[in-house]
Design a protein around this motif. Structure first.
Motif, PDB file in Angstrom:
ATOM      1  N   ASP A  30       6.066 -16.481  12.605  1.00  0.00           N
ATOM      2  CA  ASP A  30       4.938 -16.755  13.494  1.00  0.00           C
ATOM      3  C   ASP A  30       3.639 -16.348  12.816  1.00  0.00           C
ATOM      4  N   SER A  66       5.226 -18.824  25.030  1.00  0.00           N
ATOM      5  CA  SER A  66       4.447 -17.752  25.652  1.00  0.00           C
ATOM      6  C   SER A  66       4.213 -16.647  24.644  1.00  0.00           C
ATOM      7  N   ARG A  67       3.022 -16.036  24.709  1.00  0.00           N
ATOM      8  CA  ARG A  67       2.708 -14.839  23.928  1.00  0.00           C
ATOM      9  C   ARG A  67       2.351 -13.722  24.896  1.00  0.00           C
ATOM     10  N   ARG A  68       2.971 -12.578  24.684  1.00  0.00           N
ATOM     11  CA  ARG A  68       2.704 -11.466  25.593  1.00  0.00           C
ATOM     12  C   ARG A  68       3.173 -10.163  24.958  1.00  0.00           C
ATOM     13  N   GLY A  87       0.615 -17.328  14.269  1.00  0.00           N
ATOM     14  CA  GLY A  87      -0.439 -17.438  15.267  1.00  0.00           C
ATOM     15  C   GLY A  87      -0.663 -18.807  15.841  1.00  0.00           C
ATOM     16  N   PRO A 102      11.878 -12.493  23.941  1.00  0.00           N
ATOM     17  CA  PRO A 102      10.681 -12.204  23.139  1.00  0.00           C
ATOM     18  C   PRO A 102      11.032 -11.807  21.705  1.00  0.00           C
ATOM     19  N   GLY A 137       4.473 -10.040  21.268  1.00  0.00           N
ATOM     20  CA  GLY A 137       5.643 -10.852  20.944  1.00  0.00           C
ATOM     21  C   GLY A 137       5.469 -12.267  21.440  1.00  0.00           C
ATOM     22  N   ALA A 138       6.393 -13.125  21.103  1.00  0.00           N
ATOM     23  CA  ALA A 138       6.322 -14.531  21.497  1.00  0.00           C
ATOM     24  C   ALA A 138       7.711 -15.020  21.877  1.00  0.00           C
ATOM     25  N   ARG A 139       7.740 -15.906  22.858  1.00  0.00           N
ATOM     26  CA  ARG A 139       8.956 -16.636  23.200  1.00  0.00           C
ATOM     27  C   ARG A 139       8.822 -18.051  22.649  1.00  0.00           C
ATOM     28  N   SER A 180       5.943 -10.277  17.067  1.00  0.00           N
ATOM     29  CA  SER A 180       5.087 -11.016  16.133  1.00  0.00           C
ATOM     30  C   SER A 180       4.643 -10.093  15.008  1.00  0.00           C
ATOM     31  N   VAL A 188       6.017 -22.274  20.254  1.00  0.00           N
ATOM     32  CA  VAL A 188       5.696 -21.101  21.065  1.00  0.00           C
ATOM     33  C   VAL A 188       5.491 -21.536  22.517  1.00  0.00           C
ATOM     34  N   ARG A 195      -3.014 -16.461   8.695  1.00  0.00           N
ATOM     35  CA  ARG A 195      -2.862 -16.553  10.141  1.00  0.00           C
ATOM     36  C   ARG A 195      -3.868 -17.540  10.737  1.00  0.00           C
TER      37      ARG A 195
END
Length: 673
Positions: free
Chosen positions: A485, A409-411, A487, A451, A414-416, A454, A407, A532
């Protein structure tokens, strides 16, 4: 008649042999004693330190000429155990008949020394882990790292399983399989060696590897667990050079100043607690960062994070890299720190490997790989809003699938992800839409994905997005696999083990990309919300039984969902899949067992049961077992039995029942709860 040490039954012998007899037994059976100590010592020591501690435990078992015997050995306070002295090679075990009481006495001392590494002083509080200063000191060498030859996947799986149990259980495991002691003899020997619950340890050891004892014995005798057949590598040469220079500089300053030099804290004089951890200057120097060549992943047999090249448009930004390393080495309180379970947030001991440095979603992000054990993520906001973050996750022994993404980035729900360089095809799919095709996932030139939504951590479970990736044809592992994902920094690898075939050998886990696997996961994936943030490495769905239901014979399924963590311990959820009109109707979790080897290679037998109400309104108790079960019995409020792997008996809804199964090769099995 002389007795082979592994067949020797005189475990209660307390007669102290002479020094010459003890030395003869030690030298003659040195490899087997060192292997025994290596298996008992905590895997958390690391392979290098376990090797040295195992040799030290055996060589220190030799009695002094004037000491009385009987008591536990002194804690190991040694450096390298007698490296300059040549050790006579052991004789072949077939000719080794005859070390009786001397071998048993030396073996007892070796066990006591090895068990001492996990023993805390009696006066130390039971709920607080004992610090390293209260444990036996570890030996060390300068300039070399020693470790046994690496084995295969089976040896690695066994080592991980042994890391989840106590030293006493590992000792009992080795005594039963390597020393060939009976349960009673192993219990007596462990009790004399100081184990607090020797009988419980022997029972727990009996459940490990019981499915295929000859195969497990051969794994224990392999090179993976042989600390006498070693490979060597140099330690960190740059770090040693810096240490030598630092020592020389310190000595010169002491001579010139005639006193001690006190270094002020770098984070300011006002709050000394603002810098709770410190790192060596070489480890946090941007110029010392390790970087992998862009094409090395296609030309190495080690396809993991060590093969990742440095990517991103800021890999040459020394200021950013310096801030990231400085924050990691001198973490101030203003930084938000998160760690996955079992991961240390300590500073780097040597220069880490740079994986990524770039800008993602309004933040400058740097990813490091530290010594083959951790991935570390540093993120700072590009504007004044937001706090600096430092995230740690374990990634030791990653492979093509578990080392395929991290991972970035989380925003916004969602996650990249930053993908491994060997990923050649990227798609996403919804596990709660098993018949829908996979959709393309865009990936930037720097390896960062668009993205990916999640899975919802709570509330309704309406969708479950996963990534379906395919590895490149340039490596042998050319196949598609699923990652989800949960977490943590590292996504989780999902696999599937189908129902056993009639007369066919047991099936192993396979990638969960086929139709039956997707249909199975559609009914069980929502149970992953309970995992998680648990540092999960991989989850396997094992369809271990299919059962015709009473009053109609409609088939129902039984699935054991096993989650393996990066630490080693696993958690098991047993789910009952009754007939349903919807492909995504969730199964019922009928058992939840943490810290267990069940449903793995070293826990291949499982039995579970549940109450079930038929359409007529009548209640039944249902039970099912894995392929080795040939009879199931229920006792309690009602009694009944059935041959085979399934059972159905009329019983009230609130009936108090106990389920037992008999195994084809002998032995019994209790139901998991």
């Amino acid at each position: 008649m002389p007795i082979h040490p592994s067949r020797h039954r005189s475990t209660r012998s307390s007669e102290r042999p002479g020094v010459q007899q003890a030395e003869a037994a030690l030298v003659e059976h040195y490899p087997r004693l060192v292997r025994l100590a290596y298996l008992v010592l905590p895997p958390s020591l690391g392979r290098h330190r376990r090797v040295l501690a195992a040799h030290a435990a055996v060589q220190r078992a030799l009695p002094a000429r004037r000491t009385a015997a009987a008591g536990p050995p002194e804690p190991l306070r040694t450096r390298v155990p007698a490296q300059g002295r040549s050790v006579p090679p052991p004789k072949h075990l077939a000719a080794a008949h005859g070390t009786s009481s001397a071998y048993a006495w030396v073996r007892l001392r070796v066990l006591r020394a090895a068990l001492a590494y996990e023993r805390r002083p009696r006066w130390w509080p039971a709920r607080i882990p004992a610090p390293a200063s209260l444990r036996p000191a570890l030996p060390f060498v300068r300039g070399l790292r020693l470790f046994p030859r690496a084995g295969g996947a089976e040896e690695l799986a066994l080592d991980r399983t042994l890391s989840t149990v106590s030293a006493a259980v590992r000792a009992a495991f080795a005594l039963r399989l390597l020393e060939e002691l009976t349960d009673l003899e192993a219990t007596v020997l462990l009790a004399r060696a100081g184990a607090s619950d020797a009988a419980g340890a022997v029972r727990a050891a009996g459940r490990l590897g019981s499915a295929d004892r000859p195969r497990t014995e051969s794994l224990l005798r392999s090179a993976e667990f042989d600390p006498c057949t070693l490979q060597t590598r140099p330690s960190d040469l740059l770090r040693r050079r810096h240490r030598l220079r630092a020592v020389a500089s310190a000595a010169a300053l002491c001579v010139m100043a005639g006193g001690l030099v006190v270094l002020a804290a770098e984070n300011g004089p006002g709050d000394p607690q603002d810098s709770p951890t410190r790192a060596g200057s070489a480890a946090v120097d941007p110029a010392a960062l390790l970087r992998t060549a862009a094409t090395e992943w296609a030309d190495t047999s080690r396809v993991d994070f060590t093969a990742w090249p440095a990517r991103g448009d800021r890999t040459q930004d020394r200021d950013l890299l310096g801030r990231a390393l400085h924050t990691w080495g001198h973490t101030p309180r203003t930084v938000h720190v998160s760690t996955s379970p079992g991961t240390l947030s300590v500073p780097p001991a040597q220069p880490p490997r740079l994986l990524y440095a770039g800008e993602v979603d309004g933040a400058a992000v740097v990813l490091f790989h530290d010594g083959g054990v951790r991935v570390v993520r540093y993120a700072e906001p590009l504007t004044g809003a937001g706090a600096t973050a430092l995230d740690f996750a374990r990634t030791d022994d990653a492979d093509v699938t578990t080392g395929a993404a991290v991972v970035v980035s989380r925003r916004g729900g969602g996650a990249r992800f930053l993908l491994a360089p060997w990923v050649s095809e990227t798609t996403t799919r919804d596990l709660l839409a098993p018949n829908a095709p996979a959709r393309s996932l865009k990936v930037g030139r720097d390896g960062v994905t668009a993205p990916v939504p999640s899975p919802s951590p709570g509330g309704s479970c309406g969708s479950w997005p996963v990534m379906q990736l395919r590895s490149s044809e340039r490596i042998a592992e050319n196949h598609a696999f699923l990652l989800t994902d949960l977490g943590d920094l590292a996504p989780v690898h999902l696999t599937y083990t189908p129902l056993p075939g009639k007369g066919a050998p047991p099936r192993g886990p396979r990638e969960a990309t086929g139709g039956p696997a997707l249909l199975n996961w559609a009914r069980t994936v929502c149970s992953l919300r309970a995992l998680r943030g648990g540092g999960v490495r991989a989850v396997n769905n094992w369809a271990f039984a299919r059962q015709p239901l009473p009053e109609g014979g409609t088939p129902a399924g039984w699935v054991c969902t096993r989650a393996d963590t990066w630490q080693g311990p696993g958690r098991v959820l047993v789910q009952f899949l009754q007939p349903a009109a919807s492909l995504t109707a969730p199964g019922a979790v009928v058992a939840d067992r943490p810290d267990t080897a069940l449903c793995s290679r070293f826990g291949q037998h499982v039995l579970a049961g549940t109450h079930w109400r038929a359409p007529s309104g009548r209640w039944y108790v249902l039970a099912a077992g894995s392929r080795a079960v040939n009879r199931i019995e229920v006792t309690g409020t009602v009694r009944g039995s059935a041959d085979g792997t399934t059972l159905a008996v009329r019983a009230p809804q609130d009936a108090q029942l106990e389920l037992k199964a008999r195994l084809r090769e002998g032995g019994t099995l209790s139901a998991v709860r």
